[in-house]
Structures are given as C-alpha cells and as structure tokens.
Design a protein around this motif. Structure first.
Motif, PDB file in Angstrom:
ATOM      1  N   PHE A  76       0.797  -1.228   0.000  1.00  0.00           N
ATOM      2  CA  PHE A  76       0.000   0.000   0.000  1.00  0.00           C
ATOM      3  C   PHE A  76       0.834   1.285   0.000  1.00  0.00           C
ATOM      4  CE2 PHE A  76      -2.323   3.217   2.645  1.00  0.00           C
ATOM      5  CZ  PHE A  76      -3.175   3.657   1.639  1.00  0.00           C
ATOM      6  N   CYS A  91     -11.968   6.863  -1.058  1.00  0.00           N
ATOM      7  CA  CYS A  91     -11.007   7.815  -0.500  1.00  0.00           C
ATOM      8  C   CYS A  91     -11.482   8.321   0.859  1.00  0.00           C
ATOM      9  CB  CYS A  91     -10.862   9.039  -1.415  1.00  0.00           C
ATOM     10  SG  CYS A  91     -10.251   8.695  -3.079  1.00  0.00           S
ATOM     11  N   LYS A 104       0.200   3.911  -3.111  1.00  0.00           N
ATOM     12  CA  LYS A 104      -0.494   5.191  -2.925  1.00  0.00           C
ATOM     13  C   LYS A 104       0.406   6.376  -3.266  1.00  0.00           C
ATOM     14  CE  LYS A 104       0.397   6.345   1.944  1.00  0.00           C
ATOM     15  NZ  LYS A 104      -0.193   6.717   3.241  1.00  0.00           N
ATOM     16  N   GLY A 156      -5.741   4.706  -5.363  1.00  0.00           N
ATOM     17  CA  GLY A 156      -4.497   4.493  -4.625  1.00  0.00           C
ATOM     18  C   GLY A 156      -4.554   3.414  -3.574  1.00  0.00           C
ATOM     19  N   ASN A 157      -5.650   2.649  -3.541  1.00  0.00           N
ATOM     20  CA  ASN A 157      -5.770   1.545  -2.593  1.00  0.00           C
ATOM     21  C   ASN A 157      -5.167   0.273  -3.159  1.00  0.00           C
ATOM     22  OD1 ASN A 157      -7.812   2.861  -0.597  1.00  0.00           O
ATOM     23  ND2 ASN A 157      -8.715   3.161  -2.622  1.00  0.00           N
ATOM     24  N   ARG A 186      -7.566  11.078  -0.150  1.00  0.00           N
ATOM     25  CA  ARG A 186      -6.476  10.139   0.098  1.00  0.00           C
ATOM     26  C   ARG A 186      -7.010   8.709   0.144  1.00  0.00           C
ATOM     27  NH1 ARG A 186      -3.611  13.443   5.115  1.00  0.00           N
ATOM     28  NH2 ARG A 186      -3.330  15.441   3.981  1.00  0.00           N
ATOM     29  N   PRO A 187      -6.243   7.750  -0.377  1.00  0.00           N
ATOM     30  CA  PRO A 187      -6.706   6.355  -0.376  1.00  0.00           C
ATOM     31  C   PRO A 187      -6.924   5.819   1.033  1.00  0.00           C
ATOM     32  CG  PRO A 187      -4.386   6.502  -0.976  1.00  0.00           C
ATOM     33  CD  PRO A 187      -4.905   7.895  -0.965  1.00  0.00           C
TER      34      PRO A 187
END
Length: 508
Positions: free
Chosen positions: A37, A451, A41, A154-155, A125-126
């Motif tokens: 992760f 997110c 990300k 971004g996950n 943000r993820p």
C-alpha cells in the motif's frame, strides 16, 4: 483445503475444479497488500492509470476469447457477455483514465469571513486495503469495475469473486497477472463463504460487497465489530410503470429485454410491471408474443442464455409455484427447458398481487409479473411497495407527468422511457436505497467513495495569538459578540473588506 467444481450451466458439463484459499493464505495476502500500500499510494496517478490503460488494451485485444470463457462459465449468450462484461468494464476504465485527475485533485473551498487570514481545501487520500466480494450474475464486470476504481484511488485490493463462477475468477487472476501490477497491489482470493469470512476477519480498511441482502447483513454485522466501513450493493425488485400515453411498442420491447436479458439475472432486471388499465390488454398481448419469440440457447443467434446458479434456479421455480398457487396465471413459459441444464423459459405472469413472493422477493430469473393500475397515485403506491429501492422505469410521453412521478419514486436510479441504462453511464453514480444497500459507485462519487476526504486549513496569520485563543478576556467576549451581530444579525450586511478591517481592529 477445499475444491470448487467448475460447471458449464448451459451444458451441464463439469469442466474442472479450483482450490479454495485457506485462512493462512488469506492472512498472507492481507500482509502483502498492506506492505504494497505505501508505495502504491505514493505512485503518481498518471502511473497508476498506465496500468489501467494496459488492462483496457488487453481486454479489447482479447475480447473474443474472454467472451468465450465468460459465456461457458455463466451461461450468457455471447453478445451479453461482450456488452455487459467486457464493453462495460472497458468503458469504465476509459472514464477514469479521462476524469480521475480532475476528480482526485485537491479542491479549494470557501473560508468564512470570520476565519480571515486562512484558506481551505479538501484532499482525497486512499483508504488502504479494500476487500471486494463480488457476485456471480455479472462476475467479470462486477469484480473488475470496483477493483479498478479502488486501485485508481491508490488503494490495494483483495478480490474474492463468487465461487459460483470460478472460471471467471481464474480468468480475472490471469488477466491481472498479465498486466503485471506490482506485487501485492491486487490479489484474487478464490473460494466460497469460508474464504469470504477469512477475508473479513483479516480486517481490511473497507469492504465493498455486491450480493444478496441476507449476506450483506452478515457482512455488515461482522464489520461493525471493528468499525470497518462497508459499501453494500444489494438486490432489487425493480418496477416498470407503463402509462396509457406511452409508446407501447417501445415499452413492450423494453420490458421484454429488461426482464429477460442475462436470463433475468440482474439486480436491475424488470421484475414487476404495472400497466395502466386502459392499455393492459394491449401490453400483455405484446409481451406474450415477444417472449414466445425469444430464442433460448447459447448459439450466436440465440437471445436468452441459461441461468448461472442452480440455487437461484430453484428460487425461480419456487416463486412461480407460489404465485400460481395463489391465483396467478402463466401467460407463457414457466418451465425448465432441458433436464441437464439451467435454461429456463422466459415467463410472463398475470393475475398477480402483492401477497405473492413474485411481487415481494427478488426472483433474479427470467420472469416478469404484471399488474394493472387505474391512477398515478395507485401506480406510485404499488411501485414503492417494496423493501428494495434500486431501480425503476417510468413510461409516458408526458414529460411533466414523468418528472412528477419520478420525484415520488423511492429508488436510487430512475429511467424515463428507458430501462436498466443508468448503470451503463460511467458519469452517473449508481446504488440503491432501503434494502438495496447504500453507498454509490461509478462517476465521481464512486471514485471518491474509495477515499478519505481530508479537510486542510492553511493559516497566513503571523500574530502570536488569535481572537479565540487563551487567555480569555472580556474584550474577546465583546469582540465575538460584535462579529456575531454584524455577520448574522437581522438585516445586517458586511463586505469582505469591512470584515477584514473589523478583524484587524479587534486584534489590536
């Protein structure tokens, strides 16, 4: 270690088996996803989208062979496998390729005058590791679209496809391996209920589930123990309302396709049809004729393929038997076509009422039940008389009437003079209300649902102390009282310049 049989529902042939993931393997997959992760990300969005582009191009280039495998796993006719599985998935990838940057970039928001000297923004943000548990009715699209969306945000992703369509599960894993995502970024966990349970127990940062209401409730209860956010895409009992002033030929064609495409195995399928009394006879005669003309099988020229799930096949039979026992009439269909396959005749039921399972419970098969109505009020009441709230369809040439009725419908997705089309538009959010679930995916809302929305405030003040800070003094109380009355009192107006001057005066 367990094994899952791979059965072709359109032929009854056993075509292989697949190993289920053990608890230890699920735990290891979670560890790998968490390890992957941070770097995923931090990878730029453009580089993440490069992977999506590779995936899109692979799907287009190999569409014919993918369709063949999906059809043998699900019983779909080839055109439906191409439309609802491959084309829909590719279309959503392309949408996020074009729009993800504008959706995910920080958004500046206004800052109240009383907070003079600061500016504010929202950052996206993820979340972390997303667990996706997908269904069997559109197993390719309903696995990959949420996975693609989560990855774009971004996950990292742990995907548990349905054990009822294991060949598609293996196919997805093969495709993702071919695209060569970084290790641990997206992993496929093959298996049934136990594998799904192990996945939830591994404590992902979000669960995205598509499936039945009963399973959704169990997942939500398990997730609640650790406050894991859950997105539920559940069932539907979707109504279609045809008014006397509708284009009856188009409406009848839409009803037949909406009821029988994918052998009726869509959460958005038309399962209940309400027809204004004055055209009821004309509509049901059209439906009977069109349903009886449908070609059943899995050839290139067939219209309706086989059902996919033996368990759901029994539900369809049960719902029809219950309706007939309570007075419903079979206008056509109602039988299994071949003893050794899951082909079921397109079925039209009349003389139904809301005491029957066919009008209350999700059938998820090639069956449509029809009732007449006499007024707008009755049509709305009957359509809303459901624990579900996913999709509905309104048919009339009167635009004002359509808009008036649509505002009364208790559904997350509404079509006017169209059917089941909302889910095909990547720009539109998709999801239900009531027991059809909650949360939205597709469109900007879908990407942002994967997110955390983070609020950020920047201060440009250079003073050692702000108006509301310690130590409290009588002057502060008077100052805040003055600001309150100046900004929000009756008939009070103040310009940005004036509030700036007031603020600076009070801070001296």
């Amino acid at each position: 270690m367990g094994y899952i049989d791979i059965l072709n529902p359109s032929t009854g042939e056993m075509i292989g088996s697949m190993e289920e993931k053990t608890k230890e393997e699920v735990t290891l997959a979670m560890e790998q996803a968490r390890a992957a992760f941070p770097s995923w990300k931090e990878l730029s969005l453009s580089k993440r989208l490069d992977y999506m582009k590779q995936l899109r191009e692979y799907l287009v280039e190999h569409a014919d062979e993918l369709v063949e495998k999906i059809a043998s796993d699900t019983g779909k006719v080839h055109i439906e496998a191409l439309m609802s599985e491959i084309f829909a998935t590719v279309d959503f990838i392309r949408y996020y390729e074009k729009n993800a940057d504008s959706i995910l970039k920080p958004k500046k928001v206004p800052t109240p005058l009383v907070l003079y000297g600061r500016h504010s923004e929202v950052q996206y943000r993820p979340i972390g590791v997303v667990a996706i548990i997908s269904p069997w009715n559109n197993p390719f699209q309903l696995s990959l679209v949420p996975a693609i969306t989560a990855l774009t945000a971004g996950n990292t992703v742990l995907l548990k496809p349905s054990e009822i369509t294991p060949l598609t599960s293996l196919l997805i894993e093969e495709i993702l391996t071919t695209v060569s995502f970084p290790e641990g970024v997206v992993q496929v966990l093959h298996g049934g209920k136990k594998t799904g349970k192990h996945l939830i127990q591994s404590r992902p940062d979000k669960i995205f589930f598509t499936g039945s209401v009963a399973t959704g409730k169990k997942i939500m209860a398990a997730a609640a123990e650790h406050l894991i956010p859950v997105h539920l895409e559940l069932g539907g009992k979707d109504p279609m309302i045809i008014f006397a002033d509708a284009d009856l030929e188009r409406a009848a064609n839409a009803a037949v396709w909406g009821a029988f495409t994918n052998a009726g195995q869509s959460c958005m399928s038309v399962e209940r049809l309400y027809v204004e009394f004055s055209v009821y006879g004309a509509v049901i005669s059209r439906l009977k004729e069109k349903a009886e003309q449908l070609r059943i099988g899995n050839g290139a020229n067939d219209d309706v393929g086989s059902m996919t799930s033996p368990r759901q096949f029994k539900v369809v039979q049960e719902h029809i038997a219950d309706a007939v026992s309570k007075g419903a009439t079979l206008l056509c269909g109602g039988k299994q076509l071949h003893d050794d396959t899951l082909h079921f005749e397109p079925t039209v039921l009349v003389d139904v009422n809301h005491s029957m399972k066919i009008m209350q419970e999700e059938t998820l098969g090639p069956v449509i039940a029809i009732m007449p109505f006499s007024s707008e009020e009755e049509a709305v009441r009957l359509a809303n008389d459901s624990v579900y709230g996913l999709n509905c369809s309104i048919w009339t040439r009167d635009t004002k009437k359509a808009e008036r009725i649509s505002r009364q419908m208790e559904y997350g997705n509404i079509c006017i003079n169209d059917v089941m089309i909302n889910a095909a538009n990547p720009h539109l959010p998709f999801g239900g209300i009531k027991q059809s679930g909650f949360g939205r995916y597709h469109g900007p809302e879908g990407l942002l649902s994967f997110c955390h929305s983070v609020s950020v405030t920047h201060s440009k003040n250079s003073r050692a102390k702000d108006l509301n800070w310690y130590p409290y003094e009588q002057d502060q109380l008077e100052a805040i009282r003055k600001i309150l009355h100046t900004l929000h009192g009756k008939n009070k107006k103040i310009s940005p310049k004036e509030i700036k001057e007031l603020y600076e005066k009070l801070m001296k």
